[in-house]
Write a protein that holds these residues in place. Structure first.
Motif, PDB file in Angstrom:
ATOM      1  N   UNK A 118       3.209   3.520  -7.909  1.00 55.67           N
ATOM      2  CA  UNK A 118       3.816   4.038  -6.682  1.00 55.67           C
ATOM      3  C   UNK A 118       5.107   4.761  -7.008  1.00 55.67           C
ATOM      4  N   UNK A 119       5.640   5.502  -6.016  1.00 62.40           N
ATOM      5  CA  UNK A 119       6.767   6.382  -6.328  1.00 62.40           C
ATOM      6  C   UNK A 119       8.111   5.667  -6.368  1.00 62.40           C
ATOM      7  N   UNK A 120       8.501   5.000  -5.272  1.00 66.58           N
ATOM      8  CA  UNK A 120       9.832   4.413  -5.179  1.00 66.58           C
ATOM      9  C   UNK A 120       9.746   2.901  -5.021  1.00 66.58           C
ATOM     10  N   UNK A 121      10.781   2.232  -5.472  1.00 68.02           N
ATOM     11  CA  UNK A 121      10.782   0.766  -5.420  1.00 68.02           C
ATOM     12  C   UNK A 121      10.638   0.262  -3.988  1.00 68.02           C
ATOM     13  N   UNK A 122      11.221   0.953  -3.015  1.00 65.75           N
ATOM     14  CA  UNK A 122      11.164   0.477  -1.634  1.00 65.75           C
ATOM     15  C   UNK A 122       9.782   0.689  -1.007  1.00 65.75           C
ATOM     16  N   UNK A 123       8.923   1.453  -1.687  1.00 68.70           N
ATOM     17  CA  UNK A 123       7.555   1.653  -1.211  1.00 68.70           C
ATOM     18  C   UNK A 123       6.560   0.743  -1.926  1.00 68.70           C
ATOM     19  N   UNK A 136       7.597  -8.454  -4.763  1.00 65.38           N
ATOM     20  CA  UNK A 136       8.472  -7.356  -5.158  1.00 65.38           C
ATOM     21  C   UNK A 136       8.512  -7.306  -6.685  1.00 65.38           C
ATOM     22  N   UNK A 137       7.889  -6.276  -7.249  1.00 70.03           N
ATOM     23  CA  UNK A 137       7.748  -6.206  -8.703  1.00 70.03           C
ATOM     24  C   UNK A 137       8.829  -5.373  -9.387  1.00 70.03           C
ATOM     25  N   UNK A 138       9.545  -4.548  -8.624  1.00 71.00           N
ATOM     26  CA  UNK A 138      10.469  -3.609  -9.272  1.00 71.00           C
ATOM     27  C   UNK A 138      11.828  -3.514  -8.575  1.00 71.00           C
ATOM     28  N   UNK A 139      12.239  -4.576  -7.923  1.00 73.20           N
ATOM     29  CA  UNK A 139      13.573  -4.583  -7.324  1.00 73.20           C
ATOM     30  C   UNK A 139      13.680  -3.815  -6.023  1.00 73.20           C
ATOM     31  N   UNK A 140      12.587  -3.671  -5.319  1.00 72.88           N
ATOM     32  CA  UNK A 140      12.612  -2.923  -4.072  1.00 72.88           C
ATOM     33  C   UNK A 140      13.423  -3.580  -2.980  1.00 72.88           C
ATOM     34  N   UNK A 141      13.435  -4.908  -2.935  1.00 75.61           N
ATOM     35  CA  UNK A 141      14.205  -5.599  -1.905  1.00 75.61           C
ATOM     36  C   UNK A 141      15.699  -5.329  -2.053  1.00 75.61           C
ATOM     37  N   UNK A 142      16.195  -5.418  -3.281  1.00 77.45           N
ATOM     38  CA  UNK A 142      17.614  -5.136  -3.518  1.00 77.45           C
ATOM     39  C   UNK A 142      17.939  -3.689  -3.199  1.00 77.45           C
TER      40      UNK A 142
END
Length: 402
Positions: A118-123, A136-142
């Motif tokens: 996917x493109x962005x962590x928040x997605x 959350x695998x890539x820090x999207x929550x933060x």
């Protein structure tokens, strides 16, 4: 935002959604619905991910009496048509090859592998439908908490996979972000010419969404400063950013809904040839091109006369884009917003009854009466009758002396 549980939301109770989840079993909500719910904003599109192969998804849906539309089955996407609205069901996947415009994928049962493409962590946030637990695998929550728009992994690699991600980076920054990831910004700047390889339809769709995002003015200024538009829309320059800022202020003062075509008109020079070129290049619809070219015409004269001739919406666009004093502009826009365009209470037949012979003279006289009626700010039928009497008398005198 560690340990966050997806809040309850209206969309989670859509008719048929529970039946869909029960039918498929192994699913998670993913992407925009998770992100937007965490931000407390309305959810429109609903996507779920599953490790089930696409054909198995189709079989299960049909067996449960749920209509399945193979909208993108080659890429693993099936649209489940529910009473509460469509839901896209996509099989977990990984990229096999990409060329900047499209990808060849292979299916997987690894949730992290799916998130990584996917493109962005928040997605790349997933949620369990039953418990609401967030994955959350890539820090999207933060990043979501910090309003930080950040690519997953190497930004240059993400852009090489799909060049549209350059525009998506800025659109997400305008919609959700306060902080542009420096590495992502530098990558978008360095690879801006990759946009030339995209279809103009994809560019148009992203651009029009970006222009009505909450922080569009700031982000467009950043894009111009970084030369992002130059490869595909070289007409947009710093003056366009200034016009967009003025328009945004005028829209806010008038409490008007944002319109992407009006905002596009602010970005480009007020020149018909430029408008025609951009309308064609972006493959705007006929209605959008007409609105764009109309908005580019300089405003002059009476706002009411203009609204009568071209329609209230088009007149408001021109006024908002004008250099009128803000007080006069805002007052005119507010009045036009509640003004009902009148109809001339006179017909050609009424002029014939007054003595004109049928033919071109009737149309000419009707236009003269209409022009006077507009100049007098649309008086009532009694005054129109007086104007008609005078115009017919003058026409008859002219005919007798000829």
């Amino acid at each position: 935002m560690g340990g966050v549980i997806l809040p309850d939301a209206e969309w989670r109770h859509r008719a048929g959604l529970a039946h869909l989840i029960e039918t498929l079993g192994a699913v998670r909500f993913v992407g925009g619905s998770v992100r937007d719910t965490l931000l407390g904003i309305p959810v429109s599109d609903l996507d779920v991910a599953t490790p089930l192969p696409p054909q198995r998804v189709v079989e299960l849906l049909k067996g449960a009496g749920i209509r399945a539309v193979p909208t993108g089955i080659g890429h693993g996407t099936i649209t489940a048509v529910l009473e509460g609205g469509p839901v896209e069901v996509t099989t977990l996947r990984r990229d096999v090859s990409t060329d900047g415009r499209r990808a060849t994928v292979a299916f997987t049962d690894d949730w992290r592998e799916d998130a990584a493409r996917r493109d962005f962590t928040i997605n790349a946030l997933y949620a369990d439908p039953a418990t609401g637990a967030i994955f959350d695998y890539f820090g999207g929550l933060a990043d979501l908490e910090a309003r930080h728009v950040r690519f997953i992994g190497d930004p240059l690699q993400r852009i090489a996979e799909d060049h549209l991600r350059i525009l998506r980076f800025f659109r997400f920054l305008a919609r959700f972000g306060d902080v542009a990831d420096p590495a992502g910004l530098e990558a978008c700047t360095a690879r801006s010419r990759d946009l030339m390889a995209l279809s103009r339809e994809r560019i148009r769709d992203e651009l029009l969404k970006l222009l009505i995002a909450r922080d569009a003015v700031r982000v467009v200024e950043l894009m111009i400063a970084r030369g992002i538009f130059a490869p595909v829309l070289p007409e947009i320059d710093a003056e366009g950013a200034e016009r967009l800022a003025r328009l945004a202020a005028a829209e806010a003062a008038s409490a008007l809904p944002l319109d992407p075509i009006r905002r596009l008109a602010a970005l480009i020079p007020h020149d018909a040839k430029a408008g025609e070129a951009i309308g064609a290049r972006l493959k705007l619809s006929n209605a959008e091109r007409k609105a764009l070219l109309s908005a580019l015409v300089p405003f002059r004269g009476s706002p009411y006369a203009l609204a009568y001739r071209i329609g209230t919406r088009a007149a408001i666009d021109r006024i908002l884009l004008s250099d009128w004093e803000p007080f006069d502009r805002d007052l005119a826009v507010r009045h036009l917003g509640h003004w009902e365009v009148p109809v001339l209470p006179l017909s050609g037949g009424a002029l014939v009854e007054r003595g004109l012979s049928k033919g071109p003279e009737v149309a000419r006289t009707l236009r003269l009466v209409e022009e006077q009626w507009i100049a007098e700010r649309f008086p009532d039928a009694a005054r129109v009758a007086e104007l008609a009497d005078a115009a017919v008398a003058q026409a008859l005198r002219s005919a007798s002396s000829a």
